[in-house]
Design an enzyme around this catalytic site. Structure first.
Site, PDB file in Angstrom:
ATOM      1  N   ASP A   8       0.849  -1.187   0.000  1.00 57.46           N
ATOM      2  CA  ASP A   8       0.000   0.000   0.000  1.00 57.46           C
ATOM      3  C   ASP A   8       0.883   1.236   0.000  1.00 57.46           C
ATOM      4  OD1 ASP A   8      -1.967  -1.854   0.198  1.00 57.46           O
ATOM      5  OD2 ASP A   8      -2.830  -1.118   2.075  1.00 57.46           O
ATOM      6  N   ASP A 129     -15.618  -3.025  -1.978  1.00 61.52           N
ATOM      7  CA  ASP A 129     -15.334  -2.872  -0.555  1.00 61.52           C
ATOM      8  C   ASP A 129     -16.662  -2.740   0.174  1.00 61.52           C
ATOM      9  OD1 ASP A 129     -12.701  -2.710  -1.428  1.00 61.52           O
ATOM     10  OD2 ASP A 129     -12.720  -0.520  -1.468  1.00 61.52           O
TER      11      ASP A 129
END
Length: 240
Positions: A8, A129
């Site tokens: 990330d 998500d």
């Protein structure tokens, strides 16, 4: 089941967020390309990259770090975060990315996403998500009224590469994945489903494999030494 170690990116650094909260950030390294090489050395055969700045701002922000990672390793890499126009899709594929994850734009502009899938078949992944089964967007800053499974079903007729299903409640919390939700998604759609969020142990990987998932993204637990790439790959049925 494939194991996708996560890298990330925030401000060019390798970080992890807890539950997608930009105020709960842990920096794990200043050189994402070195981190990528480390995971490959430990047995990774694919990598999942996230442009966290892009996810928040809606445009590609960590291009240099992404390019450096792709140049440093010789395995498939995917990236998500802020990919919201055809120019960015083409630019990233030209950098050597194997596939791209699109979330917010796929939800908000399904006709555009369908057109992009047809233009770039098997190159786009739908990032879904969810929080308590409902879709979240804009770097998880907004929760919609759309069911994650209902949304996934709308993509079944398109040439998408896979669905990445992230459970926000478990992501970055080291509390184990929501196996029940992941399995429900896998059983509901005819597309490959990659689980994301909360994968912490070898047992978690085995449970997701047994539930029929096609892949699992592993993040914070790798950085904190709770599981190794090699152990995860072996638990998922691979041999290294």
């Amino acid at each position: 089941m494939q194991i996708w170690p996560a890298i990330d990116l925030l401000g060019g650094k390798c970080v992890r967020l807890q539950q997608g909260d930009y105020n709960r950030e842990t920096v794990y390294g200043d050189d994402p390309a070195e981190m990528a090489k480390r995971w490959v050395d430990e047995g990774a055969d694919c990598l999942h990259l996230v442009d966290l700045d892009g996810a928040k701002d809606g445009s590609l922000k960590n291009r240099d770090a992404i390019s450096a990672i792709v140049a440093a390793v010789d395995i498939p890499c995917e990236v998500g975060g802020g990919i919201r126009d055809e120019k960015t899709i083409q630019e990233l594929l030209d950098l050597g990315l194997t596939r791209l994850v699109i979330g917010t734009k796929a939800l908000r502009e399904p006709d555009w996403f369908a057109a992009m899938c047809e233009k770039f078949p098997e190159k786009l992944v739908v990032g879904i998500d969810a929080k308590e089964g409902m879709v979240a967007t804009d770097g998880w800053l907004e929760v919609s009224t759309t069911s994650a499974i209902d949304l996934a079903k709308t993509y079944e007729h398109l040439p998408v590469a896979a669905i990445i299903y992230t459970d926000i409640a478990t992501d970055g919390m080291l509390a184990g994945p929501n196996v029940q939700a992941m399995q429900a998604m896998k059983q509901a759609v005819k597309l490959p489903v990659v689980a994301s969020g909360g994968v912490t142990s070898v047992e978690d990987v085995k449970n997701l494999t047994a539930a029929g998932l096609d892949g699992a993204i592993v993040g914070r637990s790798l950085y904190e030494g709770r599981i190794t790439v090699r152990a995860a790959v072996e638990a998922a049925g691979g041999v290294r």
